[in-house]
Scaffold this active site. Sequence first.
Site, PDB file in Angstrom:
ATOM      1  N   SER A   1       1.614   4.974 -10.657  1.00 48.63           N
ATOM      2  CA  SER A   1       2.843   5.058  -9.867  1.00 48.63           C
ATOM      3  C   SER A   1       3.078   6.525  -9.565  1.00 48.63           C
ATOM      4  CB  SER A   1       4.015   4.507 -10.690  1.00 48.63           C
ATOM      5  OG  SER A   1       5.241   4.887 -10.104  1.00 48.63           O
TER       6      SER A   1
ATOM      7  N   TYR B   1       8.538   4.015 -18.666  1.00 42.17           N
ATOM      8  CA  TYR B   1       7.739   3.695 -17.463  1.00 42.17           C
ATOM      9  C   TYR B   1       6.920   4.919 -17.055  1.00 42.17           C
ATOM     10  CZ  TYR B   1       6.646   1.817 -12.805  1.00 42.17           C
ATOM     11  OH  TYR B   1       5.988   1.349 -11.693  1.00 42.17           O
TER      12      TYR B   1
HETATM   13  N1  LIG Z   1       7.180  -2.030  -6.820  1.00 45.09           N
HETATM   14  C1  LIG Z   1       7.122  -0.715  -6.891  1.00 45.09           C
HETATM   15  O1  LIG Z   1       7.977  -0.001  -6.341  1.00 45.09           O
HETATM   16  C2  LIG Z   1       5.975  -0.053  -7.603  1.00 45.09           C
HETATM   17  C3  LIG Z   1       5.721   1.302  -7.347  1.00 45.09           C
HETATM   18  C4  LIG Z   1       4.644   1.923  -7.996  1.00 45.09           C
HETATM   19  C5  LIG Z   1       3.866   1.193  -8.886  1.00 45.09           C
HETATM   20  N2  LIG Z   1       4.162  -0.119  -9.126  1.00 45.09           N
HETATM   21  C6  LIG Z   1       3.306  -0.837 -10.060  1.00 45.09           C
HETATM   22  O2  LIG Z   1       2.614  -1.829  -9.325  1.00 45.09           O
HETATM   23  C7  LIG Z   1       2.189  -2.886 -10.204  1.00 45.09           C
HETATM   24  C8  LIG Z   1       2.517  -4.235  -9.573  1.00 45.09           C
HETATM   25  O3  LIG Z   1       3.931  -4.384  -9.498  1.00 45.09           O
HETATM   26  P1  LIG Z   1       4.664  -5.112  -8.262  1.00 45.09           P
HETATM   27  O4  LIG Z   1       5.271  -4.058  -7.433  1.00 45.09           O
HETATM   28  O5  LIG Z   1       3.761  -6.089  -7.625  1.00 45.09           O
HETATM   29  O6  LIG Z   1       5.859  -5.842  -9.040  1.00 45.09           O
HETATM   30  P2  LIG Z   1       6.076  -7.387  -9.426  1.00 45.09           P
HETATM   31  O7  LIG Z   1       7.156  -7.383 -10.448  1.00 45.09           O
HETATM   32  O8  LIG Z   1       6.283  -8.181  -8.198  1.00 45.09           O
HETATM   33  O9  LIG Z   1       4.670  -7.837 -10.046  1.00 45.09           O
HETATM   34  C9  LIG Z   1       4.284  -7.537 -11.362  1.00 45.09           C
HETATM   35  C10 LIG Z   1       3.618  -8.771 -11.955  1.00 45.09           C
HETATM   36  O10 LIG Z   1       3.205  -8.478 -13.303  1.00 45.09           O
HETATM   37  C11 LIG Z   1       3.509  -9.621 -14.101  1.00 45.09           C
HETATM   38  N3  LIG Z   1       3.624  -9.242 -15.517  1.00 45.09           N
HETATM   39  C12 LIG Z   1       4.637  -8.551 -16.118  1.00 45.09           C
HETATM   40  N4  LIG Z   1       4.398  -8.433 -17.427  1.00 45.09           N
HETATM   41  C13 LIG Z   1       3.227  -9.062 -17.686  1.00 45.09           C
HETATM   42  C14 LIG Z   1       2.461  -9.278 -18.857  1.00 45.09           C
HETATM   43  N5  LIG Z   1       2.900  -8.848 -20.058  1.00 45.09           N
HETATM   44  N6  LIG Z   1       1.298  -9.940 -18.759  1.00 45.09           N
HETATM   45  C15 LIG Z   1       0.858 -10.423 -17.547  1.00 45.09           C
HETATM   46  N7  LIG Z   1       1.553 -10.247 -16.403  1.00 45.09           N
HETATM   47  C16 LIG Z   1       2.726  -9.573 -16.472  1.00 45.09           C
HETATM   48  C17 LIG Z   1       4.819 -10.127 -13.511  1.00 45.09           C
HETATM   49  O11 LIG Z   1       5.140 -11.480 -13.894  1.00 45.09           O
HETATM   50  C18 LIG Z   1       4.575  -9.973 -12.020  1.00 45.09           C
HETATM   51  O12 LIG Z   1       3.952 -11.100 -11.455  1.00 45.09           O
HETATM   52  C19 LIG Z   1       2.911  -2.604 -11.529  1.00 45.09           C
HETATM   53  O13 LIG Z   1       1.999  -1.975 -12.416  1.00 45.09           O
HETATM   54  C20 LIG Z   1       4.001  -1.623 -11.138  1.00 45.09           C
HETATM   55  O14 LIG Z   1       4.400  -0.800 -12.213  1.00 45.09           O
HETATM   56  C21 LIG Z   1       5.185  -0.760  -8.501  1.00 45.09           C
END
Ligand SMILES: NC(=O)c1ccc[n+]([C@@H]2O[C@H](COP(=O)([O-])OP(=O)(O)OC[C@H]3O[C@@H](n4cnc5c(N)ncnc54)[C@H](O)[C@@H]3O)[C@@H](O)[C@H]2O)c1
Length: 285
Positions: A150, A169
């Site tokens: 991130s 985080y």
């Molecule tokens: N959305 C943002 O703004 C953003 C920005 C930078 C990085 N990220 C990173 O991107 C990645 C994907 O996130 P996203 O944006 O799709 O959000 P999201 O919440 O839509 O998807 C994350 C998924 O991970 C699953 N998850 C959570 N804990 C888990 C566990 N213990 N075991 C298995 N699955 C689990 C959730 O159920 C969900 O389906 C993450 O690592 C997040 O930190 C997100």
Amino acid sequence: MTGRVEGKVAFITGAARGQGRSHAVRLAEEGADIIAVDLLEEIDTVPYPLAGKEDLEETVRLVEATGRRIVARRADVRVLSELQAAVDEGVAELGRLDIVLANAGILTMGLDTPKAFLDVVQVNLLGVINTVTAAEPHLQAGGSIVLTGSTAALLSGSVDMAGAGGLGYAHAKRHVGRFGHDMARVFAKQQITVNVIHPTNVHSGMMDNDFMYHAFRPDLSSPTGEDMMPALVDKSPMGVPWLEPHDVSEAILYFASDEAKWVTGQQLKLDGGQLGPVTNAGVPA
Ligand SMILES: NC(=O)c1ccc[n+]([C@@H]2O[C@H](COP(=O)([O-])OP(=O)(O)OC[C@H]3O[C@@H](n4cnc5c(N)ncnc54)[C@H](O)[C@@H]3O)[C@@H](O)[C@H]2O)c1
């Protein structure tokens, strides 16, 4: 160009929705079969709903609509044995493993408790290490691993200031960056690439929820997603409130394809210019 990952198999964590689902569908469109896992339950320090069973079913439907195969399992990235069982079953059914996307993540921002810090580190850092550990016995030359970091890994004075959960985080994502950097050296002799992507805000369940609307618009009693937009745009030099998941999937596809077979150890910022003025560091501190 089509078929950029034809005949490959990708293991994706957090694949029930958001970026994980988008990666699964995009790779399938380009010829990959998918092993998808997700938690399918809530974590009590996460202030927004995580994905459910019907979300993972929708990922299955979308991947199958491309004509590719998918093995979808419930697994918690905090539990190595669950990931090992899922990937072992997936490889037994689909025949091989080429691509690993350590994508699952949570955000416990705003909560100021040790448990909020520890929960997010367990999922976002230990979960990434467990994902690579479970996949490693199945990988061979030409394989590629992509870890999701991130911009929080590279930016201080942001989410790291949002309580112990926000600090957790940033802590986890910084270490994901370092882990990817060092694992690129470790896997080099096997001719397996390891790269890290660092997206800015992404339009997914993690950002598009009531908790976030309130975090970005504390001045309003019932803010909506629309109300949050100006605050997001304001923080982006390119004026982009958030990326769409498919924007991230294109970078994933590149790293997963043979086009990037000699590209390793990268820390790719998908940041709409967010980090440019702050740092050009290739490696998180
Ligand atoms: N959305 C943002 O703004 C953003 C920005 C930078 C990085 N990220 C990173 O991107 C990645 C994907 O996130 P996203 O944006 O799709 O959000 P999201 O919440 O839509 O998807 C994350 C998924 O991970 C699953 N998850 C959570 N804990 C888990 C566990 N213990 N075991 C298995 N699955 C689990 C959730 O159920 C969900 O389906 C993450 O690592 C997040 O930190 C997100």
